[in-house]
Design an enzyme around this catalytic site. Sequence first.
Site, mmCIF file in Angstrom:
data_model
loop_
_atom_site.group_PDB
_atom_site.id
_atom_site.type_symbol
_atom_site.label_atom_id
_atom_site.label_comp_id
_atom_site.label_asym_id
_atom_site.label_seq_id
_atom_site.Cartn_x
_atom_site.Cartn_y
_atom_site.Cartn_z
ATOM 1 N N LYS A 266 -8.176 -6.594 2.549
ATOM 2 C CA LYS A 266 -8.716 -6.396 1.198
ATOM 3 C C LYS A 266 -10.016 -7.175 1.029
ATOM 4 O O LYS A 266 -10.174 -8.240 1.632
ATOM 5 C CB LYS A 266 -7.720 -6.936 0.159
ATOM 6 C CG LYS A 266 -6.471 -6.101 -0.024
ATOM 7 C CD LYS A 266 -5.581 -6.717 -1.100
ATOM 8 C CE LYS A 266 -4.273 -5.954 -1.241
ATOM 9 N NZ LYS A 266 -4.450 -4.581 -1.753
ATOM 10 N N GLU A 338 1.382 -1.199 2.634
ATOM 11 C CA GLU A 338 2.513 -1.825 3.322
ATOM 12 C C GLU A 338 3.799 -1.804 2.503
ATOM 13 O O GLU A 338 4.891 -1.827 3.080
ATOM 14 C CB GLU A 338 2.157 -3.276 3.688
ATOM 15 C CG GLU A 338 2.359 -4.321 2.575
ATOM 16 C CD GLU A 338 1.508 -4.094 1.333
ATOM 17 O OE1 GLU A 338 0.459 -3.431 1.445
ATOM 18 O OE2 GLU A 338 1.885 -4.554 0.244
ATOM 19 N N ARG A 340 5.273 0.494 0.824
ATOM 20 C CA ARG A 340 6.117 1.668 1.082
ATOM 21 C C ARG A 340 6.864 1.550 2.410
ATOM 22 O O ARG A 340 7.921 2.148 2.576
ATOM 23 C CB ARG A 340 5.239 2.939 1.019
ATOM 24 C CG ARG A 340 4.127 2.949 2.016
ATOM 25 C CD ARG A 340 3.038 3.986 1.688
ATOM 26 N NE ARG A 340 2.172 3.544 0.593
ATOM 27 C CZ ARG A 340 1.191 4.260 0.068
ATOM 28 N NH1 ARG A 340 0.944 5.479 0.528
ATOM 29 N NH2 ARG A 340 0.457 3.787 -0.921
HETATM 30 N N1 BES Z 1 -0.071 -4.403 -3.531
HETATM 31 C C1 BES Z 1 -0.994 -3.338 -3.477
HETATM 32 C C2 BES Z 1 -1.088 -2.552 -4.777
HETATM 33 C C3 BES Z 1 -1.771 -3.246 -5.923
HETATM 34 C C4 BES Z 1 -3.147 -3.159 -6.065
HETATM 35 C C5 BES Z 1 -1.047 -3.928 -6.855
HETATM 36 C C6 BES Z 1 -3.772 -3.792 -7.119
HETATM 37 C C7 BES Z 1 -1.665 -4.559 -7.917
HETATM 38 C C8 BES Z 1 -3.034 -4.495 -8.035
HETATM 39 C C9 BES Z 1 -0.628 -2.354 -2.376
HETATM 40 O O1 BES Z 1 0.012 -2.884 -1.282
HETATM 41 C C10 BES Z 1 -1.898 -1.740 -1.895
HETATM 42 O O2 BES Z 1 -2.677 -2.450 -1.329
HETATM 43 N N2 BES Z 1 -2.053 -0.441 -2.116
HETATM 44 C C11 BES Z 1 -3.222 0.247 -1.708
HETATM 45 C C12 BES Z 1 -2.778 1.550 -1.108
HETATM 46 C C13 BES Z 1 -3.865 2.286 -0.392
HETATM 47 C C14 BES Z 1 -4.305 1.519 0.840
HETATM 48 C C15 BES Z 1 -3.350 3.648 -0.003
HETATM 49 C C16 BES Z 1 -4.082 0.489 -2.948
HETATM 50 O O3 BES Z 1 -3.539 0.727 -4.030
HETATM 51 O O4 BES Z 1 -5.290 0.378 -2.825
HETATM 52 ZN ZN ZN Z 2 1.061 -4.602 -1.601
HETATM 53 MN MN MN Z 3 -1.329 -3.577 0.185
#
Ligand code: BES
Ligand code: ZN
Ligand code: MN
Length: 488
Positions: A266, A338, A340
């Site tokens: 990230k 991750e 899922r």
């Molecule tokens: N934990 C995150 C989702 C999230 C994002 C929660 C912002 C709270 C605030 C999750 O693991 C994630 O990183 N999801 C990605 C999925 C994508 C790579 C398909 C996302 O939402 O960007």
């Molecule tokens: Zn996450």
């Molecule tokens: Mn994530």
Amino acid sequence: MTDALAVKVSGSVPAGATAVGEFAFSDRLGHITGIRKPAAERMGFTGKPGSTLVLNDGEQVRVVLGLGPESAAGAPEVRSAVAAFTRAVSKHRRVALVAPELSIAGEVVAAAAAESALLANYAYTDLFSDDEAGPRLASLTICTGGDLRSVRSEVALAVSTAEAVYFARDLVNEPGGSLTPQRFSELAAQRAEAAGLSVEVLDSEEIEAQRLGGILAVNAGSANPPRLVKLTYEPDPSTVDPDVEVETVCLVGKGITFDSGGLSIKPAESMVGMKMDMGGAAAVIAAMCALPALNVPVRVVSFTPMTDNMTGPDAQRPGDVYTARNGTTVEVLNTDAEGRLVLGEALVLASEEEPAAIVDLATLTGACMVALGDRIAGLMSNDGQLEQRIRDAAEAAGERVWPLPLPEDYAELLESDIADVKNIGTRYGGALTAGLFLSRFVEDGIPWAHLDIAGPGMTSPVDGVKTKGGTGFGVRTLCRMLRNWGTD
Ligand code: BES
Ligand code: ZN
Ligand code: MN
């Protein structure tokens, strides 16, 4: 761990209270004892929900709390009024509230008031070196007419629920480097045992032996071994009908103790706050621990996989494939999707219990926040009755959820060139493809619902019953749904 304030129920205002809250309707401002409407309005008090008027006669502070128009005043208005009251009198120790008479039952009003005061009085202060957050309310007396016994028992249930929210918030607020999967599982086990649940904690060897490939895949880049906590609540035999077989409900929660994104790392700003990526597991565990006190009439089994998502030398690479417990092979094209992966394994385990329903909670996608903002959870389900149960429970509990679809034809977005499925879809509809991915791990025919709590579970402007940091979102909905199970 954070202590709650003591809530009492009484027929009259106790002498020791230094501040007293009373309620006023916006269309009946003139009825507020001692203040006429023009005077109230000159002081800027409108009587809207959440607006307050503080009157100080030197002895006792009186706080008038707006409830909006009388005909529309219900539990939500009481909640926001009492949250505003709790903040207005936070410098006091002992306070009282004169419960309003509304068209809904007095027990419901008192319970909403108690829960709301507790939730708004929460602060995470464990890590301050001195008592920087200052003294908070120590006791609240709710003054009400009617049958005090039934009010007290309803208030006690609200207190148990609020204490569960405290537990969830404490867990969510603890930094990711300190709340490792091991510590998370220990705190969960301790509290669950004290509450009388049966506890099973799987360590990495057992996770491997159980072939929970998705948990191992996410954990591969981490220095901290994973855990999976299984909790079981059995209802008291005296509370269930001996002629009817007790149903089982399974709960599943995402327990990513820190989400760096893994090798699909990230950006710095997006990583802040990712200690809260275990909010689903925290809500599930905390709700489980409240079930005995709530005397829930159904058997409940929870599965909460715990790991962080890191970038260590053995981290899974984009393009790697793992095999899940149900045999599904998964191509991981983005290691930041991750949640899922670990949830899939927990959903397989939950399906093996042959439950009447499975509900999972997860801070799963940023896409859900794009769709619904940060105050409303996305609700996806394969079963209309379960979906309605959750919507009703959330509404009664004062949490906001909204349905999103699981469009069958979108499943093709998850087709992989080399495995059964890949873990990401396209740019659009990310909350739905995440839900569709999860659906592949739920045994056919089992009613299942997925709550994407990325928004309301993680962010929180101080607003109403929400406090800074973790919200404990989902605890109240789960508690309410399970209390009502079989009666709805
Ligand atoms: N934990 C995150 C989702 C999230 C994002 C929660 C912002 C709270 C605030 C999750 O693991 C994630 O990183 N999801 C990605 C999925 C994508 C790579 C398909 C996302 O939402 O960007
Ligand atoms: Zn996450
Ligand atoms: Mn994530």
